[in-house]
Each structure stands twice: as structure tokens, then as C-alpha cells.
Design a protein around this motif. Structure first.
Motif, short mmCIF file in Angstrom:
data_model
loop_
_atom_site.label_atom_id
_atom_site.label_comp_id
_atom_site.label_asym_id
_atom_site.label_seq_id
_atom_site.Cartn_x
_atom_site.Cartn_y
_atom_site.Cartn_z
N ILE A 154 0.76 -0.99 -0.03
CA ILE A 154 -0.05 0.25 -0.02
C ILE A 154 0.86 1.29 -0.03
O ILE A 154 1.76 1.78 0.90
CB ILE A 154 -1.19 -0.22 0.91
N GLY A 158 -2.27 5.41 -0.21
CA GLY A 158 -3.73 4.31 -0.22
C GLY A 158 -3.83 3.48 -0.84
O GLY A 158 -4.71 3.03 -1.19
N THR A 159 -3.26 3.84 -1.88
CA THR A 159 -3.16 3.11 -3.12
C THR A 159 -2.38 1.41 -3.09
O THR A 159 -1.01 2.02 -2.73
CB THR A 159 -2.31 3.70 -4.51
N VAL A 160 -1.90 0.70 -3.87
CA VAL A 160 -1.90 -0.58 -4.54
C VAL A 160 -0.42 -0.59 -5.21
O VAL A 160 -0.80 0.40 -6.61
CB VAL A 160 -2.55 -2.27 -4.45
#
Length: 273
Positions: A154, A158-160
Motif C-alpha cells: 500500500i 492508499g493505493t496498491v
């Protein structure tokens, strides 16, 4: 491929045959010379005898569609049989998939020259590790190729994100273990692209995920073709204030064996600044 077909085929394959197929599954592409270095390094009176033996075995596997050669030779026609590049054939792919319980079929097509060159360069690093082990310079504990060496995490927003090293390895010398991520650089990407990937390593390091599992963060090593490329990447890294240079090493292919044999890699800490 049914269990009975698999069993019947396995009865006609030697341990070395299976090891060759496993290597092609792992590395995706290998030249005749690389297969010789991996699986025919001993037991032959000369290099010529080993080269003859490897082509005899590959010819037999090719006749059963277990391996397939690419149309383009590395080094051109003058390279001879050592420049032939191999991948799994349709039957070899099915056999490996059945043996590993995989349902997803991997399609093997003629890859681009750029993909071929990079894939073979990564394989060459791994083979270099095994050759150092044969020389008793180090012990090779782990070698993970793509995509098993990739890591998802992460990111800061907050993004993969994905970290996609070319190769992950753990070597040992005496009481010391050295953990490595390798990037096989062929000087085909602009330095800013390399800097962006270095920042992905830093973001992954800040998650602490690898350190929590292994107690350390691996040395990240770019292996480049020559001193000119090394200087270019060093300048690019030094010119970006966000890069923490203690995390990274940039070496030439000629320096690779010495670095691994010396070992005791102590990567720098990655700050949260």
C-alpha cells in the motif's frame, strides 16, 4: 495433460531433462550456452564435449516438443549453437503446468529482441550465483525470478503499488547471510526512469514489510554493462535529493562476482523523511 500421460512422459525423462525444463519454466528463456553452464558444467572432458552433449539432449527434447528454439540467434549466425535461445515447447509447458498443479496456461510466443536480451541478462545473473556456489565462494540459499520476486504494498496515498525486481537472492558465506535485489540494466532506459524505480524501492522499504519478515532490507543492486552507464546512473541518483544512496549499489557486470563473493552487504536504513 492427464495424470497417466504425465506419468508415462516422466518415465522417459532423466533428472537432467526435468531440471532443464524447470530452468526454462523459471527463467522463461535460456541460450544453449546458459543451459550448458547450468546443467552440463561437469562430467565432460572438454568444453566442446559439453557443448555436443547439450545439443544432443536439447535436440531430443525438441523432437518431443518439450522445448522450442527462437528464430533469432543471440550473436547472429556466427554464434553457432551456443547462440540459440530456447523456451518451453507446448508439451513442456503442459508438463510443467501439470507437475506444479497450475491451471493457467502460459502462452509462449516469439518475444521481442528487447525482452529476449533483458530476460537472458537476468538469467545470466542467477547463473553467475550458481557458478560462485560451485566454486565454493558462497552458498546460494534462495533465487526467486519474476514474477515470484515481485511485492505488492500500500503506497503513501492508499493505493496498491508493485515493486518488480528482476531477481531476488539470498546468499551465505560463513555465518553471514546476504539478501539482494538485482536489476539487470542494459542501458536501454533513460536514467530518470531508473531513478523512479529506485523511489519505488524506497517506498516499499518504508512500509517495513520486508524488514518485519527477514530482519533487514536487501541490498538493491543495479548491474550495468560498463563504467559509462554506471557513471550516468550514479549522477542521476546523486542529482535527486529524494534518493537515499546508501540503499543502492551500481556495479558493472565485471564486478558482479566480486561483490557477491565479498558479501556481507549492509544496506542503509531508509528514513521516513
Amino acid at each position: 495433460m492427464s495424470p497417466s500421460t504425465t506419468t508415462s512422459l516422466l518415465q522417459h525423462l532423466s533428472e537432467r531433462d526435468l531440471a532443464i525444463l524447470a530452468s526454462l519454466r523459471s527463467f522463461r528463456l535460456l541460450t544453449t550456452a546458459q543451459i550448458r553452464r547450468l546443467h552440463f558444467a561437469s562430467g565432460h572432458a572438454s568444453l566442446g564435449a559439453a557443448a555436443t552433449a547439450v545439443m544432443r539432449v536439447l535436440g531430443r527434447l525438441e523432437a518431443h516438443n518439450l522445448v522450442a528454439r527462437l528464430g533469432r540467434r543471440i550473436g547472429g549466425v556466427r554464434a553457432g549453437s551456443s547462440g540459440i535461445t530456447w523456451q518451453l515447447g507446448a508439451a513442456g509447458e503442459r508438463l510443467q503446468r501439470t507437475m506444479h498443479g497450475e491451471k493457467h496456461r502460459r502462452r509462449y510466443v516469439e518475444p521481442s529482441p528487447a525482452f529476449t536480451a533483458h530476460t537472458l541478462a537476468v538469467a545470466d545473473l542467477a547463473i553467475g550465483l550458481y557458478e560462485l556456489q560451485a566454486q565454493q565462494a558462497v552458498e546460494v540459499l534462495t533465487v526467486d525470478t519474476e514474477p515470484s520476486c515481485w511485492r505488492s504494498f500500500i503506497g503513501e496515498h492508499g493505493t496498491v503499488e508493485w515493486l518488480k525486481p528482476d531477481l531476488y537472492a539470498v546468499t551465505a558465506s560463513g555465518d553471514y547471510e546476504d539478501h539482494w535485489w538485482f536489476e539487470a540494466d542494459l542501458a536501454t532506459e533513460h536514467p530518470p526512469v531508473v531513478v523512479r524505480k529506485a523511489k519505488v524501492y524506497q517506498r516499499y522499504a518504508r512500509t517495513g514489510a520486508h524488514q518485519a519478515k527477514h530482519g533487514l532490507f536487501p541490498a538493491v543492486v543495479w548491474v550495468v554493462p560498463d563504467a559509462v552507464r554506471r557513471a550516468a546512473l550514479e549522477a542521476a541518483f546523486a542529482g535527486d535529493k529524494a534518493i537515499q544512496p546508501a540503499v543502492f549499489r551500481i556495479i558493472t557486470t565485471a564486478e558482479f562476482s566480486a561483490l557477491i563473493a565479498r558479501g556481507h552487504a549492509t544496506p542503509g536504513e531508509v528514513s521516513n523523511d
